[in-house]
Design an enzyme around this catalytic site. Structure first.
Site, PDB file in Angstrom:
ATOM      1  N   ASP A  24      48.058  34.633  59.209  1.00  0.00           N
ATOM      2  CA  ASP A  24      47.185  35.073  60.299  1.00  0.00           C
ATOM      3  C   ASP A  24      48.012  35.223  61.574  1.00  0.00           C
ATOM      4  O   ASP A  24      48.677  34.279  62.001  1.00  0.00           O
ATOM      5  CB  ASP A  24      46.070  34.033  60.496  1.00  0.00           C
ATOM      6  CG  ASP A  24      45.205  34.312  61.709  1.00  0.00           C
ATOM      7  OD1 ASP A  24      45.126  35.477  62.125  1.00  0.00           O
ATOM      8  OD2 ASP A  24      44.609  33.346  62.229  1.00  0.00           O
ATOM      9  N   ASP A  28      42.430  34.047  64.273  1.00  0.00           N
ATOM     10  CA  ASP A  28      41.011  34.080  63.900  1.00  0.00           C
ATOM     11  C   ASP A  28      40.741  33.388  62.574  1.00  0.00           C
ATOM     12  O   ASP A  28      39.609  33.356  62.098  1.00  0.00           O
ATOM     13  CB  ASP A  28      40.483  35.511  63.874  1.00  0.00           C
ATOM     14  CG  ASP A  28      41.104  36.371  62.765  1.00  0.00           C
ATOM     15  OD1 ASP A  28      42.025  35.880  62.072  1.00  0.00           O
ATOM     16  OD2 ASP A  28      40.665  37.524  62.607  1.00  0.00           O
ATOM     17  N   ASP A  32      46.231  38.747  57.975  1.00  0.00           N
ATOM     18  CA  ASP A  32      46.137  40.144  58.386  1.00  0.00           C
ATOM     19  C   ASP A  32      47.457  40.867  58.131  1.00  0.00           C
ATOM     20  O   ASP A  32      48.463  40.256  57.753  1.00  0.00           O
ATOM     21  CB  ASP A  32      45.728  40.252  59.852  1.00  0.00           C
ATOM     22  CG  ASP A  32      46.528  39.345  60.775  1.00  0.00           C
ATOM     23  OD1 ASP A  32      47.764  39.270  60.608  1.00  0.00           O
ATOM     24  OD2 ASP A  32      45.919  38.708  61.656  1.00  0.00           O
ATOM     25  N   ASP A 101      45.483  47.969  45.783  1.00  0.00           N
ATOM     26  CA  ASP A 101      44.464  47.553  44.826  1.00  0.00           C
ATOM     27  C   ASP A 101      43.389  48.635  44.781  1.00  0.00           C
ATOM     28  O   ASP A 101      42.747  48.914  45.805  1.00  0.00           O
ATOM     29  CB  ASP A 101      43.857  46.217  45.257  1.00  0.00           C
ATOM     30  CG  ASP A 101      43.536  45.323  44.081  1.00  0.00           C
ATOM     31  OD1 ASP A 101      43.042  45.853  43.074  1.00  0.00           O
ATOM     32  OD2 ASP A 101      43.772  44.105  44.166  1.00  0.00           O
ATOM     33  N   ASP A 202      41.542  47.540  39.401  1.00  0.00           N
ATOM     34  CA  ASP A 202      40.612  46.451  39.115  1.00  0.00           C
ATOM     35  C   ASP A 202      39.668  46.816  37.961  1.00  0.00           C
ATOM     36  O   ASP A 202      39.089  47.912  37.952  1.00  0.00           O
ATOM     37  CB  ASP A 202      39.803  46.174  40.388  1.00  0.00           C
ATOM     38  CG  ASP A 202      38.969  44.922  40.304  1.00  0.00           C
ATOM     39  OD1 ASP A 202      39.546  43.820  40.224  1.00  0.00           O
ATOM     40  OD2 ASP A 202      37.726  45.038  40.337  1.00  0.00           O
ATOM     41  N   GLU A 262      43.940  46.242  35.253  1.00  0.00           N
ATOM     42  CA  GLU A 262      43.330  44.962  34.866  1.00  0.00           C
ATOM     43  C   GLU A 262      42.284  45.249  33.802  1.00  0.00           C
ATOM     44  O   GLU A 262      41.362  46.048  34.015  1.00  0.00           O
ATOM     45  CB  GLU A 262      42.678  44.297  36.074  1.00  0.00           C
ATOM     46  CG  GLU A 262      42.077  42.941  35.725  1.00  0.00           C
ATOM     47  CD  GLU A 262      41.121  42.424  36.783  1.00  0.00           C
ATOM     48  OE1 GLU A 262      41.070  41.196  36.979  1.00  0.00           O
ATOM     49  OE2 GLU A 262      40.406  43.240  37.413  1.00  0.00           O
ATOM     50  N   HIS A 335      45.078  35.873  42.059  1.00  0.00           N
ATOM     51  CA  HIS A 335      43.978  35.464  42.935  1.00  0.00           C
ATOM     52  C   HIS A 335      42.735  35.031  42.166  1.00  0.00           C
ATOM     53  O   HIS A 335      41.814  34.461  42.757  1.00  0.00           O
ATOM     54  CB  HIS A 335      43.619  36.610  43.880  1.00  0.00           C
ATOM     55  CG  HIS A 335      43.073  37.812  43.161  1.00  0.00           C
ATOM     56  ND1 HIS A 335      43.844  38.607  42.348  1.00  0.00           N
ATOM     57  CD2 HIS A 335      41.828  38.349  43.126  1.00  0.00           C
ATOM     58  CE1 HIS A 335      43.109  39.567  41.838  1.00  0.00           C
ATOM     59  NE2 HIS A 335      41.871  39.441  42.291  1.00  0.00           N
ATOM     60  N   ASP A 336      42.684  35.310  40.856  1.00  0.00           N
ATOM     61  CA  ASP A 336      41.532  34.951  40.037  1.00  0.00           C
ATOM     62  C   ASP A 336      41.783  33.742  39.142  1.00  0.00           C
ATOM     63  O   ASP A 336      40.896  33.350  38.375  1.00  0.00           O
ATOM     64  CB  ASP A 336      41.132  36.129  39.145  1.00  0.00           C
ATOM     65  CG  ASP A 336      40.407  37.225  39.906  1.00  0.00           C
ATOM     66  OD1 ASP A 336      39.784  36.917  40.944  1.00  0.00           O
ATOM     67  OD2 ASP A 336      40.462  38.386  39.470  1.00  0.00           O
TER      68      ASP A 336
END
Length: 564
Positions: A24, A28, A32, A101, A202, A262, A335-336
């Site tokens: 970040d 916030d 990013d 992605d 995806d 994927e 990430h999964d």
């Protein structure tokens, strides 16, 4: 840049950035694009070739950005298109590539296409999505969403239901409509023309649904949870190869772009068709077979101890099955998935040894390795203790569904999601020992793992014996020894409960990989000749190797010899 061969991706190592959790820059609490740009020299030091950027498009955030409301722009919380351009240029200047992605099985319900589609039955884009009559709100069939609950959402404006295989705010696109495919092609072309180097796609094998779905008598399936209920009518559907070849011919041909699809539920035989170069579809697929070895009868949130022989058989099946036909993607983290060191190794006193052992086992296989952010540090599961700690929609929906129904006691559900929740992978990147792990000066959107005071990039870069520097050496081996990229795989000791042993052979060279997946010292029942003639050590995760034939807890070794 890497060599301009069309198959440059075979020799590459890919690093996945999950933007919300990477860095970040403005306090916030959300990562990013400027934050990623600030860390590019770290990625160059690691030695990776490609960055896969998880979604940064405008999104309501129902599924952490995988619900997209505009495909050709950047979510303001991540920055601007000018920031994306700077990221592209910064990567290219450092000899790295950038893949985006591509999430086109579904959109957000806030996407203009869906807003128009739901406006009336006669709307021009009505058929961009999959609608069925559902009098009184009764679901058209008993399919279940991956994220719990029915896979159909009733819309009172037109007294019909739309299909959503994931969140109710992620309506599925109707790829049978030519206009949908053309729109997707335009999106892809727009990003490639802007300088993207390819796509991770995806759930791309969900895009072709069985035509029976669109009829009034679509067949009901046995009641089940999530994907099990709709798999026969959705996975690897009747037109999926047509759609992918069309995508290749209309968009990808001649561009040298990297594509990885994927594909939950894909088999080795199906993957041959998806990845065979002459078929003009994809470079490689993400398959899930090896990620299901610790799923119990109730699925991922019913975890059981994994069997190493089962895991080895799965990996070997894909190694041998695609040999000479297609190409493997190699991963244990993303990430999964929960953190592999907590899942398959030990995240306690043997964390470094098990993290480097797992890396060795994976990176020496044949295929393109994917490193998920923090994997190169040996980051661990979060070990959250309360449901309030979680943010992931899949986790929260599952918890509330099974607790409300009384299927499982709340404390047992918490234990299970603590093992398998996707939020284990999404805690902030651990940059240093300062508050919030150096990720943000504000309040992070998801709490940092408390062990960041010991496990962090600053400490790892400064320590020659760290997991980080071991990854650097693994990646370097890939550049120095063609056998790592091109060698033929052979599994050894297939039924051994603790050892993962295999060779890679190319011409007169043989690479022997030995990995102890246990916390005990193990004897290796192989003759020294298995390492080839004149074998020499290339890499090991202990400072001093033992004599051939013994592996210490979570020890891994790589040797190179001449084939006899």
């Amino acid at each position: 840049m890497a060599a301009e061969r069309a198959d440059w991706w075979r020799e590459s190592v890919v690093y996945q950035v999950y933007p919300q959790s990477f860095q970040d820059s403005d306090g916030d609490g959300v990562g990013d694009l400027p934050g990623i740009i600030d860390r590019l020299d770290y990625l160059r030091l690691l030695g990776v070739d490609v960055v896969w950027l998880s979604p940064v498009y405008p999104s309501p955030g129902d599924d952490n950005g995988y619900d997209i409301s505009e495909y050709c722009d950047i979510n303001p919380q991540f920055g601007t298109l000018a920031d994306w351009d700077r990221l592209r240029d910064g990567l290219h200047a450092r000899g790295m590539r950038l893949i985006m992605d591509l999430v086109v099985n579904h959109t957000s319900d806030a996407h203009p296409w869906f807003i128009e589609s739901r406006a009336s039955r006669d709307a021009p884009r009505r058929d961009f999505y999959i609608w069925r009559d559902s009098p009184d709100g009764t679901p058209p069939n008993n399919w279940r969403s991956v994220f719990s609950g029915p896979a159909w959402e009733h819309d009172s404006a037109t007294d019909a239901s739309y299909l959503h295989l994931f969140s109710r705010r992620q309506p599925d696109l109707n790829w049978a409509d030519t206009r949908v495919r053309t729109a997707v092609h335009d999106i892809m072309t727009w990003w490639l023309d802007r300088g993207a180097d390819g796509f991770r796609m995806d759930v791309i094998n969900f895009i072709s649904k069985d035509p029976a779905l669109l009829s009034s008598d679509a067949p009901a399936v046995e009641a089940g949870d999530g994907m099990a209920s709709f798999a026969p009518y959705v996975l690897n559907g009747p037109r999926v190869h047509e759609y992918l070849r069309e995508m290749h011919d209309m968009v990808l041909a001649g561009r040298g772009a990297m594509t990885v699809g994927e594909m939950p539920g894909v088999t080795v035989e199906q993957a041959r068709d998806y990845t065979a170069p002459q078929r003009r579809e994809l470079n490689m697929v993400f398959q899930f077979e090896h990620m299901e070895v610790d799923s119990g009868p109730g699925g991922k949130f019913d975890p059981v101890p994994f069997s190493l022989p089962s895991l080895k058989r799965s990996l070997a099946r894909w190694q041998t099955g695609l040999e000479g036909h297609g190409w493997n993607s190699l991963y244990l983290n993303n990430h999964d998935q929960p953190r592999s060191v907590s899942r398959f190794g030990s995240d306690g006193t043997l964390r470094v040894e098990s993290a480097t052992m797992l890396a060795t086992s994976l990176h020496m296989l044949k295929g393109t390795p994917f490193v998920y952010q923090g994997e190169e540090l040996g980051m661990t599961n979060a070990h959250f203790t309360a449901i309030e700690d979680y943010r992931d929609i899949e986790t929260l929906n599952h918890y509330h569904s099974v607790v409300h129904s009384g299927e499982v006691a709340a404390d047992e559900v918490l234990r299970r999601i603590g093992v398998r929740s996707r939020d284990n992978a999404r805690t902030p990147m651990q940059w240093d020992a300062s508050p919030n792990a150096g990720f943000t000066t504000g309040t992070p959107w998801l709490a940092a793992n408390p062990n960041h005071t010991e496990v962090n990039a600053e400490a790892a870069v400064a320590d020659p014996g760290s997991v980080f520097h071991y990854y650097r050496r693994l990646i370097r081996l890939r550049k120095e020894h063609p056998v790592v990229v091109h060698g033929v795989f052979e599994l050894l000791l297939a039924e051994h409960e603790s050892l993962f042993a295999y060779t890679r052979t190319l011409g007169h060279e043989v690479l022997l990989v030995l990995a102890n997946w246990s916390a005990e010292t193990v004897e290796v029942p192989l003759p020294a000749s298995a390492a080839g003639v004149g074998a020499r050590p290339l890499l090991g995760n202990y400072p001093e190797p033992e004599a051939f034939g013994v592996l210490r807890p979570f020890e891994a070794t790589i040797t190179l010899g001449a084939a006899s």
